[in-house]
Scaffold this motif. Structure first.
Motif, PDB file in Angstrom:
ATOM      1  N   HIS A  10       0.830  -1.194   0.000  1.00 52.81           N
ATOM      2  CA  HIS A  10       0.000   0.000   0.000  1.00 52.81           C
ATOM      3  C   HIS A  10       0.868   1.247   0.000  1.00 52.81           C
ATOM      4  N   SER A  11       0.242   2.357  -0.316  1.00 55.57           N
ATOM      5  CA  SER A  11       0.903   3.643  -0.097  1.00 55.57           C
ATOM      6  C   SER A  11       0.986   3.860   1.401  1.00 55.57           C
ATOM      7  N   MET A  12       2.073   4.471   1.861  1.00 55.38           N
ATOM      8  CA  MET A  12       2.233   4.685   3.296  1.00 55.38           C
ATOM      9  C   MET A  12       3.125   5.893   3.554  1.00 55.38           C
ATOM     10  N   ASN A  13       3.109   6.342   4.786  1.00 52.43           N
ATOM     11  CA  ASN A  13       3.924   7.466   5.208  1.00 52.43           C
ATOM     12  C   ASN A  13       5.006   6.927   6.141  1.00 52.43           C
ATOM     13  N   VAL A  14       6.259   7.102   5.752  1.00 51.30           N
ATOM     14  CA  VAL A  14       7.389   6.615   6.539  1.00 51.30           C
ATOM     15  C   VAL A  14       8.222   7.819   6.953  1.00 51.30           C
ATOM     16  N   GLN A  15       8.123   8.197   8.209  1.00 59.66           N
ATOM     17  CA  GLN A  15       8.876   9.319   8.768  1.00 59.66           C
ATOM     18  C   GLN A  15       8.721  10.583   7.931  1.00 59.66           C
ATOM     19  N   GLY A  16       7.485  10.875   7.545  1.00 57.41           N
ATOM     20  CA  GLY A  16       7.198  12.079   6.779  1.00 57.41           C
ATOM     21  C   GLY A  16       7.372  11.934   5.282  1.00 57.41           C
ATOM     22  N   GLU A  17       7.877  10.802   4.824  1.00 55.55           N
ATOM     23  CA  GLU A  17       8.047  10.541   3.395  1.00 55.55           C
ATOM     24  C   GLU A  17       6.865   9.714   2.910  1.00 55.55           C
ATOM     25  N   PHE A  18       6.160  10.196   1.891  1.00 58.15           N
ATOM     26  CA  PHE A  18       5.072   9.437   1.296  1.00 58.15           C
ATOM     27  C   PHE A  18       5.648   8.503   0.254  1.00 58.15           C
ATOM     28  N   ILE A  19       5.344   7.208   0.358  1.00 55.46           N
ATOM     29  CA  ILE A  19       5.819   6.243  -0.638  1.00 55.46           C
ATOM     30  C   ILE A  19       4.623   5.492  -1.218  1.00 55.46           C
ATOM     31  N   ASP A  20       4.704   5.189  -2.481  1.00 55.26           N
ATOM     32  CA  ASP A  20       3.644   4.461  -3.170  1.00 55.26           C
ATOM     33  C   ASP A  20       3.767   2.969  -2.923  1.00 55.26           C
ATOM     34  N   GLY A  21       2.661   2.284  -3.106  1.00 50.13           N
ATOM     35  CA  GLY A  21       2.689   0.830  -3.074  1.00 50.13           C
ATOM     36  C   GLY A  21       3.520   0.330  -4.252  1.00 50.13           C
ATOM     37  N   GLY A  22       4.207  -0.769  -4.070  1.00 52.57           N
ATOM     38  CA  GLY A  22       5.014  -1.338  -5.139  1.00 52.57           C
ATOM     39  C   GLY A  22       6.491  -0.993  -5.071  1.00 52.57           C
ATOM     40  N   LEU A  23       6.886  -0.185  -4.081  1.00 47.30           N
ATOM     41  CA  LEU A  23       8.302   0.110  -3.889  1.00 47.30           C
ATOM     42  C   LEU A  23       8.996  -1.187  -3.492  1.00 47.30           C
ATOM     43  N   SER A  24      10.102  -1.538  -4.155  1.00 45.83           N
ATOM     44  CA  SER A  24      10.653  -2.881  -3.941  1.00 45.83           C
ATOM     45  C   SER A  24      12.155  -2.886  -3.690  1.00 45.83           C
ATOM     46  N   VAL A  25      12.590  -3.999  -3.090  1.00 47.91           N
ATOM     47  CA  VAL A  25      13.996  -4.333  -2.905  1.00 47.91           C
ATOM     48  C   VAL A  25      14.144  -5.821  -3.193  1.00 47.91           C
ATOM     49  N   GLN A  26      15.370  -6.261  -3.401  1.00 42.29           N
ATOM     50  CA  GLN A  26      15.638  -7.686  -3.585  1.00 42.29           C
ATOM     51  C   GLN A  26      16.607  -8.149  -2.511  1.00 42.29           C
ATOM     52  N   ILE A  27      16.324  -9.333  -1.956  1.00 44.27           N
ATOM     53  CA  ILE A  27      17.238  -9.950  -1.001  1.00 44.27           C
ATOM     54  C   ILE A  27      17.359 -11.432  -1.340  1.00 44.27           C
ATOM     55  N   SER A  28      18.414 -12.046  -0.855  1.00 41.28           N
ATOM     56  CA  SER A  28      18.547 -13.498  -0.972  1.00 41.28           C
ATOM     57  C   SER A  28      18.314 -14.092   0.405  1.00 41.28           C
ATOM     58  N   SER A  29      17.677 -15.257   0.421  1.00 39.18           N
ATOM     59  CA  SER A  29      17.334 -15.885   1.686  1.00 39.18           C
ATOM     60  C   SER A  29      17.304 -17.395   1.535  1.00 39.18           C
ATOM     61  N   MET A  30      17.632 -18.079   2.614  1.00 41.56           N
ATOM     62  CA  MET A  30      17.545 -19.535   2.635  1.00 41.56           C
ATOM     63  C   MET A  30      16.176 -20.002   3.122  1.00 41.56           C
ATOM     64  N   PHE A  31      15.348 -19.059   3.602  1.00 39.47           N
ATOM     65  CA  PHE A  31      14.024 -19.379   4.112  1.00 39.47           C
ATOM     66  C   PHE A  31      12.983 -19.273   3.000  1.00 39.47           C
ATOM     67  N   ALA A  32      11.887 -20.028   3.137  1.00 38.21           N
ATOM     68  CA  ALA A  32      10.798 -19.945   2.166  1.00 38.21           C
ATOM     69  C   ALA A  32      10.054 -18.620   2.296  1.00 38.21           C
TER      70      ALA A  32
END
Length: 69
Positions: A10-32
């Motif tokens: 969802h769109s959200m407010n993070v410490q006064g910064e408005f961010i849209d839904g769909g903002l992404s990052v990539q990580i690697s993980s051994m967990f499902a």
């Protein structure tokens, strides 16, 4: 080890910064479920976007979704 794309649901407010839904990052993980590694997700959002989702309480499945990349 799998690579996951983690996005904001969802769109959200993070410490006064408005961010849209769909903002992404990539990580690697051994967990499902990469959201079990909250610190790794937190570090990825801080490194890539400079957003601290941890202090706002947004590091859970209510606000984030993931898929295998």
């Amino acid at each position: 080890m799998a690579t996951f794309e983690i996005k904001t649901k969802h769109s959200m407010n993070v410490q006064g910064e408005f961010i849209d839904g769909g903002l992404s990052v990539q990580i690697s993980s051994m967990f499902a479920n990469p959201l079990d590694e909250k610190e790794k997700v937190h570090n990825a959002f801080m490194r890539v976007h400079g957003l601290d989702l941890k202090t706002e309480g947004y590091l859970n499945t209510g606000f984030l979704e993931f898929k295998k990349a």
